[in-house]
Design a protein around this motif. Structure first.
Motif, PDB file in Angstrom:
ATOM      1  N   ARG A 143       0.839  -1.189   0.000  1.00 32.33           N
ATOM      2  CA  ARG A 143       0.000   0.000   0.000  1.00 32.33           C
ATOM      3  C   ARG A 143       0.880   1.248   0.000  1.00 32.33           C
ATOM      4  O   ARG A 143       1.805   1.359   0.790  1.00 32.33           O
ATOM      5  N   SER A 144       0.572   2.172  -0.886  1.00 38.59           N
ATOM      6  CA  SER A 144       1.392   3.371  -1.015  1.00 38.59           C
ATOM      7  C   SER A 144       0.519   4.548  -1.406  1.00 38.59           C
ATOM      8  O   SER A 144      -0.488   4.393  -2.094  1.00 38.59           O
ATOM      9  N   ASP A 145       0.948   5.741  -0.994  1.00 34.97           N
ATOM     10  CA  ASP A 145       0.249   6.963  -1.368  1.00 34.97           C
ATOM     11  C   ASP A 145       0.857   7.603  -2.621  1.00 34.97           C
ATOM     12  O   ASP A 145       0.424   8.676  -3.041  1.00 34.97           O
ATOM     13  N   ARG A 146       1.870   6.975  -3.197  1.00 35.24           N
ATOM     14  CA  ARG A 146       2.513   7.560  -4.361  1.00 35.24           C
ATOM     15  C   ARG A 146       1.556   7.627  -5.551  1.00 35.24           C
ATOM     16  O   ARG A 146       0.844   6.676  -5.832  1.00 35.24           O
ATOM     17  N   ALA A 147       1.600   8.730  -6.241  1.00 30.96           N
ATOM     18  CA  ALA A 147       0.812   8.886  -7.468  1.00 30.96           C
ATOM     19  C   ALA A 147       1.758   8.922  -8.661  1.00 30.96           C
ATOM     20  O   ALA A 147       2.841   9.509  -8.584  1.00 30.96           O
ATOM     21  N   THR A 169       3.431   5.160 -15.484  1.00 32.83           N
ATOM     22  CA  THR A 169       2.439   4.095 -15.592  1.00 32.83           C
ATOM     23  C   THR A 169       2.016   3.637 -14.201  1.00 32.83           C
ATOM     24  O   THR A 169       2.849   3.142 -13.436  1.00 32.83           O
ATOM     25  N   PRO A 170       0.760   3.808 -13.818  1.00 34.14           N
ATOM     26  CA  PRO A 170       0.330   3.329 -12.493  1.00 34.14           C
ATOM     27  C   PRO A 170       0.530   1.814 -12.392  1.00 34.14           C
ATOM     28  O   PRO A 170       0.283   1.064 -13.340  1.00 34.14           O
ATOM     29  N   ARG A 171       1.032   1.369 -11.258  1.00 37.11           N
ATOM     30  CA  ARG A 171       1.256  -0.055 -11.065  1.00 37.11           C
ATOM     31  C   ARG A 171       1.182  -0.365  -9.581  1.00 37.11           C
ATOM     32  O   ARG A 171       1.280   0.513  -8.730  1.00 37.11           O
ATOM     33  N   GLU A 172       1.075  -1.642  -9.296  1.00 33.06           N
ATOM     34  CA  GLU A 172       1.070  -2.116  -7.920  1.00 33.06           C
ATOM     35  C   GLU A 172       2.237  -3.073  -7.729  1.00 33.06           C
ATOM     36  O   GLU A 172       2.582  -3.841  -8.615  1.00 33.06           O
ATOM     37  N   ASP A 173       2.829  -3.016  -6.554  1.00 29.28           N
ATOM     38  CA  ASP A 173       3.887  -3.943  -6.195  1.00 29.28           C
ATOM     39  C   ASP A 173       3.363  -4.919  -5.154  1.00 29.28           C
ATOM     40  O   ASP A 173       2.494  -4.585  -4.335  1.00 29.28           O
ATOM     41  N   PHE A 174       3.910  -6.121  -5.182  1.00 28.34           N
ATOM     42  CA  PHE A 174       3.482  -7.176  -4.274  1.00 28.34           C
ATOM     43  C   PHE A 174       4.717  -7.822  -3.636  1.00 28.34           C
ATOM     44  O   PHE A 174       5.768  -7.904  -4.258  1.00 28.34           O
ATOM     45  N   ARG A 175       4.571  -8.273  -2.409  1.00 31.26           N
ATOM     46  CA  ARG A 175       5.634  -9.030  -1.764  1.00 31.26           C
ATOM     47  C   ARG A 175       5.135 -10.430  -1.427  1.00 31.26           C
ATOM     48  O   ARG A 175       3.926 -10.701  -1.453  1.00 31.26           O
ATOM     49  N   PRO A 181       3.274   4.287  10.380  1.00 27.00           N
ATOM     50  CA  PRO A 181       1.859   4.635  10.543  1.00 27.00           C
ATOM     51  C   PRO A 181       0.956   3.533   9.996  1.00 27.00           C
ATOM     52  O   PRO A 181       1.304   2.851   9.023  1.00 27.00           O
ATOM     53  N   ALA A 182      -0.175   3.359  10.623  1.00 29.50           N
ATOM     54  CA  ALA A 182      -1.124   2.343  10.186  1.00 29.50           C
ATOM     55  C   ALA A 182      -1.584   2.637   8.760  1.00 29.50           C
ATOM     56  O   ALA A 182      -1.800   3.789   8.385  1.00 29.50           O
ATOM     57  N   GLY A 183      -1.734   1.569   7.972  1.00 27.82           N
ATOM     58  CA  GLY A 183      -2.246   1.710   6.622  1.00 27.82           C
ATOM     59  C   GLY A 183      -1.233   2.182   5.601  1.00 27.82           C
ATOM     60  O   GLY A 183      -1.585   2.417   4.438  1.00 27.82           O
ATOM     61  N   ARG A 184       0.044   2.320   5.988  1.00 31.95           N
ATOM     62  CA  ARG A 184       1.085   2.752   5.056  1.00 31.95           C
ATOM     63  C   ARG A 184       2.178   1.689   5.017  1.00 31.95           C
ATOM     64  O   ARG A 184       2.737   1.323   6.038  1.00 31.95           O
ATOM     65  N   ASP A 185       2.482   1.192   3.828  1.00 26.66           N
ATOM     66  CA  ASP A 185       3.527   0.191   3.684  1.00 26.66           C
ATOM     67  C   ASP A 185       4.817   0.752   3.107  1.00 26.66           C
ATOM     68  O   ASP A 185       5.873   0.128   3.220  1.00 26.66           O
ATOM     69  N   THR A 186       4.749   1.902   2.457  1.00 28.16           N
ATOM     70  CA  THR A 186       5.947   2.536   1.909  1.00 28.16           C
ATOM     71  C   THR A 186       5.950   4.013   2.249  1.00 28.16           C
ATOM     72  O   THR A 186       4.907   4.673   2.227  1.00 28.16           O
ATOM     73  N   LEU A 187       7.128   4.518   2.581  1.00 27.39           N
ATOM     74  CA  LEU A 187       7.318   5.929   2.895  1.00 27.39           C
ATOM     75  C   LEU A 187       8.636   6.372   2.275  1.00 27.39           C
ATOM     76  O   LEU A 187       9.551   5.565   2.069  1.00 27.39           O
TER      77      LEU A 187
END
Length: 417
Positions: free
Chosen positions: A115-119, A179-185, A284-290
């Motif tokens: 989960r990330s807030d990056r646009a 290009t919007p994308r999602e990363d997975f671990r 912070p809760a709900g954030r996986d990348t900063l």
């Protein structure tokens, strides 16, 4: 980095179901005793394992020579720091179209979306192509693209001044950032995805290759600590660019000038991943990348709180120049910058120095100005005897890129049947 076009690859399951494993059992007879192996693969990272598994599934006698005491190369999963898998090297599946989802399906591995807030930034308007020896920053400046519209992060940690403009333009790197994308671990460990590839071919661990001698009958491979060479009809080299550049593997006769020049033109960049285990929440809760002070912070696990601080390029080189304790202390400061406040002392920490690793000699590929043709030049087979696989010949610094490369080069080798 963007994905190269996917190779057209045979389905392993379909091929074996048709009895294809026996198709190459016979070879042309010769008065000279045949080599023990049809193919020797040097390097048991994702590219080498994919090549070996494809060749094995097609009935060839395959041996994989791996210098380390484990398979995976820069896929390096630690299970000692915490009761969760910790990735000291590659750790993400980039996007829903990555070819490694085949391995996820085959192993039944569980994946978690980051989960990330990056646009994603808006796409760049590039009406003209770059010059041959231009760097990417000079190219964007020449076209009048404001720096505020440049990619939001450097390409694999290296500033655009260090990248070939032709390379990032022709391979779509500049568009990739838009290009919007999602990363997975893979919570149970990225190394799980390599298990199907490692099953089948003979894998010789702790077998660092020092010499590759080619001749009319194939290759003789000198392995440190072994009196007798490994003899094979052909050889697939799946080595990091830093190792190819170092000269630690000698070739007799020498590689053609085009291959030598290509290896010399490419570079290996630096990256550092500092992993900390805490006894209380930090992110912070709900954030996986900063982002914070030149680093990217990832959540490895929430229970126990395990956090990775990643930096590359100049920021990584600054960290690598510090003694170990100072390196970890600076990583904590960068983590505090990302979370916007003080962080507690960790109860455990771990890292791996890929630059100092003699079997890696850097984190991954870097294509400097003027070297845009080097990966393709290095990728050409030598006498249809030596074949090359991995990031050094594709330029793609991802596990799925290496996986695709292994299948592509082994399909090319198999085309000689």
């Amino acid at each position: 980095m963007p994905s190269a076009p996917r190779p057209s690859r045979r389905s392993r399951r379909a091929f074996l179901a048709l009895g294809g494993g026996a198709l190459l059992a016979a070879t042309a007879s010769s008065a000279v005793p045949p080599p023990e192996w049809d193919v020797a693969v040097v390097g048991a990272g994702p590219a080498g394992l994919a090549a070996a598994r494809n060749l094995y599934d097609h009935g060839l006698r395959v041996v994989v020579l791996e210098a380390r005491g484990r398979v995976g190369g820069q896929v390096f999963t630690d299970r000692f720091l915490a009761p969760v898998a910790v990735e000291l090297g590659a750790g993400l599946i980039h996007g829903a179209d990555a070819s490694t989802w085949e391995l996820v399906a085959e192993t039944g591995a569980r994946t978690v979306r980051m989960r990330s807030d990056r646009a994603a930034p808006p796409p760049l308007d590039l009406p003209r192509g770059p010059r041959e020896d231009e760097d990417a920053a000079a190219y964007l400046r020449r076209l009048g693209v404001p720096e505020s519209l440049w990619p939001p992060v450097e390409v694999d940690g290296e500033p655009l001044e260090r990248w070939s403009a032709r390379w990032v333009h022709d391979t779509g790197v500049l568009d990739w950032w838009s290009t919007p994308r999602e990363d997975f671990r893979v919570p149970d460990g990225y190394d799980r995805l390599l298990e199907p590839l490692a099953a089948g071919p003979v894998i010789a661990l702790r077998s660092p290759v020092r010499l590759v001698r080619r001749g009319p009958a194939g290759v003789e491979i000198g392995v440190a600590g072994r009196r007798r060479p490994v003899r094979a009809r052909r050889c697939v080299l799946a080595l990091p660019v830093g190792v190819l550049r170092s000269g630690s593997v000698r070739f007799e006769p020498a590689l053609p000038a085009g291959h030598r020049d290509a290896a010399a033109a490419l570079e290996a960049t630096d990256a550092v991943k500092l992993v900390y285990r805490f006894d209380r929440p930090v992110l912070p809760a709900g954030r996986d990348t900063l982002d914070g002070d030149g680093a990217v912070v990832w959540s490895v696990a929430r229970d126990p709180e395990t956090v990775s601080v990643w930096a590359a390029g100049d920021r990584a080189r600054d960290l690598l120049a510090r003694p170990g304790p100072d390196r970890f202390a600076e990583g904590l400061r960068m983590l505090a910058s990302a979370v916007g406040g003080a962080v507690p002392d960790p109860v455990g920490r771990i890292t791996h120095d890929w630059a100092a690793d003699e079997y890696s000699r850097g984190a991954y590929l870097h294509v400097p100005p003027g070297a845009h043709d080097a990966p393709a030049a290095l990728g050409g087979p030598v006498d249809r005897t030596l074949f090359f696989a991995g990031e050094a010949v594709t330029g793609e610094n991802t596990v799925d890129g290496a996986y695709d490369s292994g299948y592509a080069v082994s399909d090319d080798l198999l085309s000689d049947r």
